[in-house]
Design an enzyme around this catalytic site. Structure first.
Site, PDB file in Angstrom:
ATOM      1  N   GLY A  22      11.500  -3.342 -13.445  1.00 49.22           N
ATOM      2  CA  GLY A  22      11.153  -3.687 -14.892  1.00 49.22           C
ATOM      3  C   GLY A  22      11.784  -5.170 -15.064  1.00 49.22           C
ATOM      4  O   GLY A  22      10.860  -5.938 -15.742  1.00 49.22           O
ATOM      5  N   ALA A  23      12.980  -5.574 -14.683  1.00 48.59           N
ATOM      6  CA  ALA A  23      13.409  -6.873 -15.247  1.00 48.59           C
ATOM      7  C   ALA A  23      12.521  -7.951 -14.256  1.00 48.59           C
ATOM      8  O   ALA A  23      12.009  -8.972 -14.877  1.00 48.59           O
ATOM      9  CB  ALA A  23      14.858  -7.074 -14.685  1.00 48.59           C
ATOM     10  N   ASN A  24      12.149  -7.535 -13.158  1.00 50.32           N
ATOM     11  CA  ASN A  24      11.142  -8.424 -12.445  1.00 50.32           C
ATOM     12  C   ASN A  24       9.867  -8.576 -13.236  1.00 50.32           C
ATOM     13  O   ASN A  24       9.342  -9.908 -13.267  1.00 50.32           O
ATOM     14  CB  ASN A  24      10.855  -8.144 -11.110  1.00 50.32           C
TER      15      ASN A  24
ATOM     16  N   LEU B 246      -3.431  -4.985  -2.079  1.00 48.18           N
ATOM     17  CA  LEU B 246      -3.506  -4.896  -0.679  1.00 48.18           C
ATOM     18  C   LEU B 246      -2.909  -5.658   0.131  1.00 48.18           C
ATOM     19  O   LEU B 246      -3.381  -6.313   1.060  1.00 48.18           O
ATOM     20  CB  LEU B 246      -5.255  -4.746  -0.448  1.00 48.18           C
TER      21      LEU B 246
ATOM     22  N   ALA C 181      -1.675  -9.245   1.853  1.00 54.38           N
ATOM     23  CA  ALA C 181      -2.448 -10.321   1.933  1.00 54.38           C
ATOM     24  C   ALA C 181      -3.954 -10.199   1.854  1.00 54.38           C
ATOM     25  O   ALA C 181      -4.725 -11.246   1.746  1.00 54.38           O
ATOM     26  CB  ALA C 181      -1.866 -10.847   3.322  1.00 54.38           C
TER      27      ALA C 181
ATOM     28  N   ASP D 101       5.582  -6.808  -8.455  1.00 52.56           N
ATOM     29  CA  ASP D 101       5.915  -7.037 -10.091  1.00 52.56           C
ATOM     30  C   ASP D 101       5.565  -8.386 -10.441  1.00 52.56           C
ATOM     31  O   ASP D 101       5.150  -8.464 -11.575  1.00 52.56           O
ATOM     32  CB  ASP D 101       7.468  -7.115 -10.077  1.00 52.56           C
TER      33      ASP D 101
END
Length: 297
Positions: A41-43, A213, A215, A245
């Protein structure tokens, strides 16, 4: 300015860097240890704020030193923490092992996040005033469902990252506008090993899906449209923690700004590509000028 609300977790990430992750019963020597503010969430809140949105964080931290640092980190990134409550006991923690290829394995201890099992007074108003609500699954399911339903009532776009992956309640799916699983999560939710097939199966449950996906990039599907594959920029990954995130937060901002879907996906992929070239989760997330510069290359 774009308004984003985030209902979710705040954790202190306890990160160990190793050449390779230990197997069961094995001890290895690491080269570095860091404490990095995080939590999905914070991220996502920090990613969205740095991408240019006005962001409000709904959740909980403990009344410990980690809790104070988590709150300070959010505020330093421009996130409004008026709806981030402080509760008795420890803050959430995530215990992360990062190998030399940038891969990671994570154990999450919920701590204060486990108390976020409902919307508190005022939370629905914060959600109602937003252009989008970002959700994840590191807090109790009842709160995630309540948040999604509140957003749905007020015509606010809901963006759900189904992590850590678990069966999704029908009432949550009914209030989800955009589902953003990674490849593993999409496979786990559907039992389909091909990302295209998994995305098609998920479209029977929600109107829009983005399967990330790594890279390779991402796969977008909406009902009534053909699959859209958007490649990721080519970079050398240092630490993939928080990349998903970063992508979700930047994508929510781009869509709220009404960018075309392909442009929004490419812009979010550029943000994620910057983040994997740096150590840590929240610490690695780029600011809007960096994303614009990368997107233009």
């Amino acid at each position: 300015m774009t308004q984003i609300a985030v209902l979710g977790s705040t954790n202190m990430d306890l990160v160990t860097y190793v050449a390779r992750a230990p197997q069961r019963g094995e001890t290895v020597t690491g080269r570095e240890f860091r404490t990095v503010p995080g939590g999905k969430g914070a991220n996502q809140a920090i990613a969205a704020a740095r991408a240019g949105a006005t962001v409000s964080m709904i959740g909980a931290v403990g009344n410990d030193a980690f809790g104070m640092r988590l709150r300070d980190t959010l505020e330093h990134s421009g996130v409004d923490t008026d709806s981030l409550r402080t509760v008795e006991g420890p803050s959430g923690t995530a215990h992360i092992v990062v190998d030399d290829e940038g891969g990671n394995s994570i154990v999450v201890i919920p701590g204060a996040n486990g108390t976020v099992d409902h919307l508190s007074p005022g939370d629905e108003g914060v959600i109602a005033s937003a252009d989008a609500l970002l959700l994840q699954l590191e807090i109790p399911p009842a709160a995630v469902v309540a948040g999604a339903q509140a957003a749905h009532r007020h015509g606010v776009r809901t963006v759900l990252t189904p992590s850590p992956v678990r069966p999704l309640p029908p009432e949550l799916l009914a209030a989800t506008d955009l589902l953003v699983p990674n490849e593993y999560e999409a496979i786990t939710l559907t039992g389909r090993t091909d990302p295209r097939e998994a995305a098609a199966a998920l479209l029977e449950l929600v109107p829009q899906v983005v399967v990330t996906l790594g890279a390779t990039g991402c796969l977008y599907r909406a009902r009534g449209t053909e699959p859209l594959v958007v490649p990721a920029p080519r970079v050398t990954a240092v630490d993939s923690t928080g990349a998903g995130d970063t992508f979700a937060g930047a994508l929510a901002v781009a869509l709220a700004e009404e960018r075309p879907v392909r442009e929004a996906l490419s812009w979010a992929a550029a943000a994620a590509a910057i983040s994997v070239q740096r150590a840590g989760a929240s610490a690695s997330m780029p600011y809007r000028p960096e994303i614009e510069a990368r997107y233009g290359t």
